[in-house]
Design an enzyme around this catalytic site. Structure first.
Site, PDB file in Angstrom:
ATOM      1  CD1 TRP A  10      -2.446  -1.525  -0.011  1.00 52.96           C
ATOM      2  CD2 TRP A  10      -2.893  -1.403   2.015  1.00 52.96           C
ATOM      3  NE1 TRP A  10      -3.467  -2.406   0.416  1.00 52.96           N
ATOM      4  CE2 TRP A  10      -3.862  -2.274   1.616  1.00 52.96           C
ATOM      5  CE3 TRP A  10      -3.122  -1.100   3.450  1.00 52.96           C
ATOM      6  CZ2 TRP A  10      -5.036  -2.794   2.548  1.00 52.96           C
ATOM      7  CZ3 TRP A  10      -4.070  -1.548   4.402  1.00 52.96           C
ATOM      8  CH2 TRP A  10      -5.088  -2.241   3.702  1.00 52.96           C
ATOM      9  CG  HIS A  95       9.691  -0.758  -2.713  1.00 50.94           C
ATOM     10  ND1 HIS A  95       9.783   0.128  -3.393  1.00 50.94           N
ATOM     11  CD2 HIS A  95       8.746  -1.476  -3.221  1.00 50.94           C
ATOM     12  CE1 HIS A  95       8.745   0.420  -4.161  1.00 50.94           C
ATOM     13  NE2 HIS A  95       8.118  -0.797  -4.316  1.00 50.94           N
ATOM     14  CD  GLU A  97       8.036   3.343  -4.328  1.00 47.28           C
ATOM     15  OE1 GLU A  97       7.255   3.302  -3.149  1.00 47.28           O
ATOM     16  OE2 GLU A  97       7.306   3.140  -5.251  1.00 47.28           O
ATOM     17  CD  GLU A 165       8.307  -4.442  -6.500  1.00 48.41           C
ATOM     18  OE1 GLU A 165       7.214  -4.631  -6.509  1.00 48.41           O
ATOM     19  OE2 GLU A 165       8.741  -3.595  -5.705  1.00 48.41           O
ATOM     20  N   GLY A 171       4.857   1.552 -10.702  1.00 48.29           N
ATOM     21  CA  GLY A 171       3.870   2.618 -10.785  1.00 48.29           C
ATOM     22  C   GLY A 171       3.783   3.548 -12.299  1.00 48.29           C
ATOM     23  CB  SER A 210       2.331  -1.983 -14.213  1.00 47.95           C
ATOM     24  OG  SER A 210       3.255  -0.691 -13.820  1.00 47.95           O
ATOM     25  N   GLY A 231       1.404  -2.850  -6.096  1.00 46.80           N
ATOM     26  CA  GLY A 231       1.083  -1.537  -5.534  1.00 46.80           C
ATOM     27  C   GLY A 231      -0.113  -0.897  -5.748  1.00 46.80           C
TER      28      GLY A 231
HETATM   29  P1  PGA Z   1       2.839  -0.774  -8.910  1.00 49.89           P
HETATM   30  O1  PGA Z   1       3.957  -1.051  -7.609  1.00 49.89           O
HETATM   31  O2  PGA Z   1       2.041  -2.206  -8.665  1.00 49.89           O
HETATM   32  O3  PGA Z   1       1.974   0.288  -8.413  1.00 49.89           O
HETATM   33  O4  PGA Z   1       3.481  -0.646 -10.011  1.00 49.89           O
HETATM   34  C1  PGA Z   1       4.603  -2.292  -7.078  1.00 49.89           C
HETATM   35  C2  PGA Z   1       5.483  -1.983  -6.049  1.00 49.89           C
HETATM   36  O5  PGA Z   1       6.127  -0.830  -5.893  1.00 49.89           O
HETATM   37  O6  PGA Z   1       5.312  -2.995  -5.191  1.00 49.89           O
END
Ligand code: PGA
Length: 244
Positions: A10, A95, A97, A165, A171, A210, A231
């Site tokens: 989330w 992750h 990020e 990922e 995203g 995605s 996500g």
């Molecule tokens: P997303 O994010 O499905 O919005 O691309 C995946 C994630 O960052 O774990």
């Protein structure tokens, strides 16, 4: 038919009311005979709430991040020991990020993976290449380094999972194509075999980037794709369930 993992990240979304709204619909709608195991990764401020609402339900939960020390003078950090006390089973580590915005290093990942394993929490180490790294042919080299360093302190016999990922697919709405996912997951599996031998077959390798109900079916068929880290599509309970 392999049993898949459907994990919802989330990110920094959903406060207490939104969590209630989500769980009401989600827990009513999740099929009893679902072919997937669902896991939620809410932000830490609502972890206790999620923990108490999921008591007695076959839905797992975990944190998106935590520190490697158990407790002490680390203002602003979150303790893996408290995560354990709350009944969490999992924690994301590294992750993209965290790596990009918060400058976490592969060495940080290695410490976190070990700290979580020491408490019998299951670390989900997130790895993946940027667009620039992919277009310059460095994908496998990057995955190799992220796995070699991130997993260098593994505790023998303790579980861990990997989430592949690709950063360019997170995203963005751009989902990696099936052959790209197949190649990366095959590479990761081989690398895991070189690191942990036969135990590699116990390590779940999730795909993230995605994932949505309309692309999940094709991705689920790829060899060594054992589930998804989702996500955007995990924020809506029906979309999230639709990825199974
Ligand atoms: P997303 O994010 O499905 O919005 O691309 C995946 C994630 O960052 O774990």
């Amino acid at each position: 038919m392999k049993r898949m993992i459907c994990a919802g990240n989330w990110k920094m979304n959903k406060g207490p009311q939104a969590v209630e709204d989500f769980l009401k619909i989600f827990l009513e709608s999740v099929p009893k005979d679902a072919e997937m195991d669902f896991i939620l990764f809410p932000q830490n401020l609502v972890l206790s709430q999620v923990a108490s609402r999921l008591k007695g339900r076959a839905v797992g939960f975990g944190a998106q991040n935590c520190y490697w020390e158990k407790h002490g003078a680390f203002t602003g950090e979150n303790s893996p020991e408290v995560l354990k006390e709350l009944g969490a089973g999992y924690c994301l580590v590294g992750h993209s990020e965290r790596r990009q915005i918060f400058k976490e290093s592969d060495e940080d990942m290695a410490r976190k993976v070990r700290a979580l394993q020491d408490l019998d929490l299951l670390p989900v180490l997130c790895i993946g290449e940027t667009l620039d790294q992919r277009t310059t042919g460095k994908t496998n080299a990057i995955l190799d380094v992220q796995l070699s360093i991130g997993l260098k302190n593994l505790s023998a016999g303790k579980k861990f999972w990997i989430a592949y990922e690709p950063v360019w697919a997170i995203g963005t709405g751009v989902v990696a194509e099936v052959p790209q996912v197949a190649e990366a997951h095959q590479f990761i599996f081989k690398k895991l075999q070189s690191l942990v031998g036969a135990a590699a077959s116990q390590v779940k390798i999730l795909y993230g980037g995605s994932v949505k109900p309309d692309n999940a079916k094709a991705l689920a068929k790829v060899e060594h794709v054992d589930g998804f880290l989702i996500g955007g599509a995990s924020l809506d309970p029906k979309n999230f369930i639709g990825c199974h």
